[in-house]
Write an enzyme that holds these catalytic residues in place. Structure first.
Site, PDB file in Angstrom:
ATOM      1  N   ASP A 142       0.851  -1.186   0.000  1.00 14.52           N
ATOM      2  CA  ASP A 142       0.000   0.000   0.000  1.00 14.52           C
ATOM      3  C   ASP A 142       0.889   1.239   0.000  1.00 14.52           C
ATOM      4  O   ASP A 142       2.079   1.164   0.315  1.00 14.52           O
ATOM      5  CB  ASP A 142      -0.880   0.034   1.256  1.00 14.52           C
ATOM      6  CG  ASP A 142      -1.914  -1.084   1.268  1.00 14.52           C
ATOM      7  OD1 ASP A 142      -2.329  -1.498   0.180  1.00 14.52           O
ATOM      8  OD2 ASP A 142      -2.281  -1.533   2.362  1.00 14.52           O
ATOM      9  N   ASP A 171      -9.128  -5.939   2.652  1.00 15.22           N
ATOM     10  CA  ASP A 171      -7.827  -6.487   2.237  1.00 15.22           C
ATOM     11  C   ASP A 171      -7.656  -7.935   2.692  1.00 15.22           C
ATOM     12  O   ASP A 171      -6.698  -8.596   2.289  1.00 15.22           O
ATOM     13  CB  ASP A 171      -6.679  -5.652   2.824  1.00 15.22           C
ATOM     14  CG  ASP A 171      -6.526  -4.309   2.135  1.00 15.22           C
ATOM     15  OD1 ASP A 171      -6.780  -4.249   0.923  1.00 15.22           O
ATOM     16  OD2 ASP A 171      -6.159  -3.332   2.806  1.00 15.22           O
ATOM     17  N   ASP A 226      -4.417  -3.094   5.219  1.00 16.06           N
ATOM     18  CA  ASP A 226      -4.837  -2.521   6.498  1.00 16.06           C
ATOM     19  C   ASP A 226      -6.356  -2.553   6.698  1.00 16.06           C
ATOM     20  O   ASP A 226      -6.829  -2.507   7.825  1.00 16.06           O
ATOM     21  CB  ASP A 226      -4.319  -1.081   6.660  1.00 16.06           C
ATOM     22  CG  ASP A 226      -4.692  -0.203   5.472  1.00 16.06           C
ATOM     23  OD1 ASP A 226      -5.610  -0.574   4.714  1.00 16.06           O
ATOM     24  OD2 ASP A 226      -4.059   0.854   5.298  1.00 16.06           O
TER      25      ASP A 226
END
Length: 1025
Positions: free
Chosen positions: A451, A750, A746
């Protein structure tokens, strides 16, 4: 070797039951099953726990779907009455713990209504729903209603590990032999001389058991500390009128808990207030459909997960009174899943064990046959004495001790030791490894899908630029000079404060604190800078409905009613998505005017400009409605208020960490929900997007045909505007083309990608509990550099085990062959049972401590990752093992057969002196070879040696104790004191192995890959050509 180990292969993640059963059944020679399989999951126990779990789930399902319906028809008079005890009454409470537990567990809405709902329960618990629990009440609440902790298996004591070490079959046999030896020896040679040999074996066994138990106990303490860290979960509560964060272990009945997307419900409770709360109850009931919780369905159960929405709940039941507590009790046993390396080394130990058993039997047979033949030749075959029995007993003890040395029980256990050490060090470096195999697999990762926000960037966001009323304003220090009319300013402040997932609260010191995601905090801070008043906004507007932000829609919407009764919807989110929903724009006077194509193009250009400066862009919009819609909020007809550009600086050191990955052959791919221009700007700043790399949007990627997707996959370095499904698809396809994929996450959405990847990395700060539970490693500081450190330690674990295997196999080969050959030729073994037990401890427990716990060096991150099918014992290792073994066998063979002549040894003790020299030389060969094993390929074996205090301590202890054995414990160890010349000879013989190692390492054995299975990276054009 690969064919022999075909039954000893399992997947690193989610191995099949068939594979796990296959390798267990293939382990045929085990000295100590309790110790060998201590850290391996017990399949029978797991099956038993799964059965219990299913029973509890079925019970809960009945409560959900049967009892709820049945309770509607049960007369209140037939319900069980709970009598209030004096203890509860004196504490100031008016409801029993069991009554609360029963009400929530059975979803008894009638009892809840009779008690006055959440407000009535709060009164009975003497708590205010706005102020929360008072801190000085915590102890009495825990005493009356219990603590929010679950029953755990008690920690094992040191004596348990001592007893476990004594379960070794070979040590038990040797103890019996030692006792018999003492009995026969005292009878024939008298006291105390007759008990020396047997006592020597017993003392050696005690030493082996104590060192083994200490090592295992220390290892268990490390795992206990790691388990404690894994269970640390914090939750937001209101206490003493202030919002604060506490551990779920510290929750008490009466606490007011704040829940948001991704949280795990920390205890049983009832709904107070909230919006669109959807709960995933599959962990308890097994049902996949989310449950909607509201005033009509107010019950929340511990262990379930918030799938959508937000809420406040009143805690009613904690700890073992909850169904989750009972379920956790069944899951607390069973052990850790085995790692591929553990399984592979169990296979190696089994193969070598079979060979060792064969040598032991042959050695015993040869010694016995030669003894009988010698006795027959002397004419004494018909006469047998107790001394003859003692001799045969010694032969048997030697054979058993050969098995002790030959079965390398320490190989698979060294993996656990190395992983435990690495996990402890990573914990210090802010990475919590949840599954053993993850640390091992991370060393083989070829790709990291990361990310952007919080991982590559600092996650400290501020609004840096604003477009409003066709003007761009930039932040100057801590202020914005927007020069807006009062009407525009009011609309902007409403758009900020009404449509937010964060809260502005006062902490204990009375300071203003903003709670929520970094993006939300940045926008609220901007609103406060404009002079917005949170309390006034709350009084003037009533929130009717909230559609929280999620990664699929990339927007958040809220429906409010004004004090005048008007209904207004606000929306904010990804700029290009929200801009398409707009038909009007706010002008400088605060009026809504049509948004022409020219203005849309101008706003799009502003958005692109902000994005190219690496700013995250959001549009703030609103629309007035005639009445509140019954379904979803509108997706069009909005008025554009402002475009904000939020700055999130790149973390210091990220560029260097990305470069380290690229040097190590690990491709870094950035997957983000941001605008593609923002994503490209950040990726270039981090060094991720390189020449020839592809940046692609999630919508384009997911619509590619399979053959085009496969072709472009290796080139993708940036994926922007991606959905969680895009990340999952990317990970899935990368694995299909042979990549070992690590992925960060997070959010709740996900979880599938984290579960699907080879290594799931959840963020410790920004990550939700759902993400963390699906991850293999939790990055506690959300820092990309920490991820690189996990990869470095993963590679260190692999190579450390290779060093240990090389060292142990060399000792095995030499010890087996020297005793067998000597038995065949001379009829005696130069290495006694005591000698072999000491050597076994050097190569097993002490060797593992020295070699399997070495820290990583920078050279590990300059090689390509190891392949999935690479051979663990490489050609370079075989070269070193064979070379060192041949040298030691030649030297020890010459000493054994010609030592007396070469060293001019005469007299009655010449044999004892020679055997002591052989034993001493053999030990020093292992000491110096242990130093050699620090580097399998490099010539300089001393680099970093003195920074590894464990290695230095083991070397010092081994050498010191060897001196004591030879000089002081001769009566028990069958040794005699040596002269300084003989000591020097032994040390020289051992040290020559280091010179030999230099020569061996000059012999080329592998052209395209390094000794540890890691392929060398090209160093220049000539290498890559």
């Amino acid at each position: 070797m690969s064919n022999l180990l075909k039954d000893f292969q399992v997947e690193a993640k989610n191995p099949s039951l068939e594979a796990r059963q296959r390798w267990r059944s293939s382990v045929s020679i085990v000295k100590n099953r309790a110790r060998r399989f201590r850290m391996i999951s017990n399949l029978e126990k797991l099956a038993e726990n799964e059965k219990k779990r299913c029973q509890i789930q079925e019970k809960i399902r009945v409560a959900f779907y049967v009892q709820k319906a049945a309770l509607q028809f049960i007369d209140a008079g037939t319900r069980r009455e709970y009598k209030l005890t004096d203890e509860v009454r004196q504490a100031g409470f008016h409801v029993e713990a069991d009554e609360l537990a029963s009400m929530v567990r059975n979803h008894d809405t009638r009892s809840l209504t009779k008690s006055g709902g959440a407000e009535g329960i709060a009164q009975k618990l003497s708590v205010s729903l706005t102020e929360g629990v008072r801190s000085n009440d915590l102890d009495i609440r825990e005493k009356i209603y219990g603590a929010n902790r679950y029953a755990e298996k008690p920690a094992r004591s040191f004596l348990t590990f001592v007893w476990e070490a004594l379960q070794d079959v070979t040590l038990i046999i040797l103890m019996v032999c030692a006792v018999v030896s003492i009995g026969v020896g005292v009878a024939t040679e008298g006291f105390p001389k007759g008990m020396y040999d047997g006592t020597g074996i017993l003392l050696s066994i005690i030493l082996v058991v104590m060192v083994t138990a200490i090592s295992d106990y220390r290892q268990s303490l490390q795992f206990r500390d790691l388990d404690r860290e894994k269970k640390k979960i914090n939750i937001q509560v209101t206490r003493d009128g202030n919002r604060q964060e506490v551990s779920i272990d510290d929750l008490v009945v009466g606490d007011v808990v704040h829940l948001s997307i991704g949280d795990r419900v920390p205890a049983d409770g009832v709904f107070i207030s909230g919006y669109n709360l959807e709960i995933d109850e599959s962990s308890l009931s097994g049902e996949s459909e989310p449950s909607h919780v509201n005033k009509e369905k107010p019950f929340l159960l511990s262990g379930t997960k918030v799938q959508n929405g937000s809420a406040k709940m009143l805690v009613t039941t904690v700890g073992m009174r909850t169904e989750w507590g009972k379920l956790m009790e069944t899951l607390s046993e069973g052990g850790e899943d085995e790692t591929p390396l553990q399984v592979k080394l169990n296979g190696v130990a089994t193969i070598i064990g079979k060979i060792g058993l064969g040598f032991a039997v042959l050695t015993f047979v040869v010694l016995c046959v030669r003894f009988v033949i010698g006795k027959a030749a002397a004419g004494g075959i018909s006469e047998w004495s107790s001394e003859d029995a003692l001799t045969l007993l010694d032969y048997f003890a030697i054979a058993v001790t050969i098995i002790v040395v030959a079965v390398p029980e320490g190989l698979p256990l060294a993996v656990t030791l190395s992983l435990a050490f690495a996990m402890k060090q990573l914990m210090k470096d802010r990475a919590l490894v949840r599954h053993l195999a993850a640390c091992e697999t991370m060393g083989s990762s070829t790709c990291i899908c990361t990310d952007k926000t919080g991982t590559l960037t600092t996650n400290h966001m501020v609004v840096n630029k604003v477009w409003i009323c066709e003007n761009i304003k930039e932040r100057r220090e801590e202020n914005f000079e927007l020069n807006l009319s009062e009407q525009v300013k009011n609309i902007l402040i409403q758009a900020i404060f009404q449509n937010t997932g964060s809260e502005v609260v006062k902490d204990k010191e009375g300071k203003t604190q903003i709670l929520g995601s970094p993006t939300e905090r940045a926008i609220l801070e901007f609103g406060l800078l404009l002079g917005g008043d949170v309390e006034m906004q709350g009084r003037e507007h009533k929130i009717l409905k909230i559609e929280p932000f999620n990664s699929d829609k990339k927007k958040m919407s809220v429906l409010t009613s004004h004090s005048g009764g008007k209904v207004r919807a606000f929306c904010k989110g990804a700029s290009e998505i929200v801009l398409r929903m707009c038909e009007k724009v706010v002008d400088s006077s605060g009026k809504s005017v049509p948004l022409s194509e020219e203005k849309i193009a101008a706003v799009s250009e502003v958005i692109e400009g902000f994005a190219s400066e690496a700013l995250r862009t959001l549009c703030l919009v609103y629309t007035d409605l005639d009445e509140a819609p019954s379904g979803d909020l509108p997706d069009g007809g909005y008025t554009l208020v402002a475009v904000v550009g939020i700055k999130d600086p790149v973390r210091p050191g990220v560029r260097k960490a990305v470069q380290t990955c690229q040097n190590a052959g690990i491709t870094v791919r950035m997957v983000t929900g941001d605008n593609i221009s923002t994503a490209k700007a950040i990726a270039k700043e981090c060094g991720i997007l390189t020449a020839g790399g592809v940046a692609i949007e999630g919508s384009e990627f997911r619509n590619l045909p399979p053959h085009e997707m496969r072709a472009i996959l290796p080139k993708i370095q940036v994926m922007a505007r991606s959905l969680p499904l895009d990340k999952h698809t990317l990970v899935n396809n990368l694995r299909k083309i042979g990549e070992v994929v690590a992925v960060t996450g997070d959010g709740t959405n996900d979880a599938p990608a984290l579960h699907e990847s080879d290594i799931g990395l959840a963020m410790g700060i920004a990550g939700t509990e759902v993400a963390k539970e699906n991850a293999d490693v939790i990055i506690m500081d959300d820092n990309f550099a920490t991820i690189v450190n996990v990869a470095r330690w993963g590679r260190a674990v692999y190579i450390n085990i290779q060093k240990f295997v090389q060292f142990q196999l060399t000792v095995n080969v030499v010890a087996l062959i020297i005793n067998f050959v000597s038995a065949c030729i001379t009829g005696s073994a130069p290495l006694t049972a005591v000698h072999l037990l000491w050597v076994n401890m050097i190569m097993d427990t002490l060797g593992a401590l020295a070699l399997a716990t070495e820290p990583p060096n920078e050279g590990l991150m300059k090689r390509q990752p190891i392949g999935r099918t690479a051979s663990f014992i490489t050609r370079a290792m075989w070269r070193n093992i064979i070379g060192q073994s041949i040298y030691q066998l030649i030297v020890l063979g010459i000493l054994n057969f010609y030592g007396k002549q070469i060293l001019d040894l005469n007299g009655p003790d010449s044999t004892a002196v020679l055997n002591t020299i052989i034993f001493n030389s053999f030990v020093f060969c292992q000491v110096f070879n242990e130093v050699n094993s620090r580097e399998i390929e490099k010539i300089n074996v001393f680099a970093g040696m003195f920074s590894s205090w464990v290695f230095v301590a083991v070397m010092t202890a081994t050498t010191g104790f060897q001196l004591i054995i030879v000089e002081l414990l001769g009566a028990f160890a069958s040794t005699v004191p040596l002269s300084w010349q003989h000591w020097l000879l032994c040390i020289v013989i051992g040290s020559i192995s280091m010179i030999l190692a230099v020569g061996l390492k000059c012999i080329p054995v592998e052209s395209n890959s390094h000794h540890d299975g890691y392929e060398l990276l090209p160093s220049g054009p000539s290498d890559s050509a």
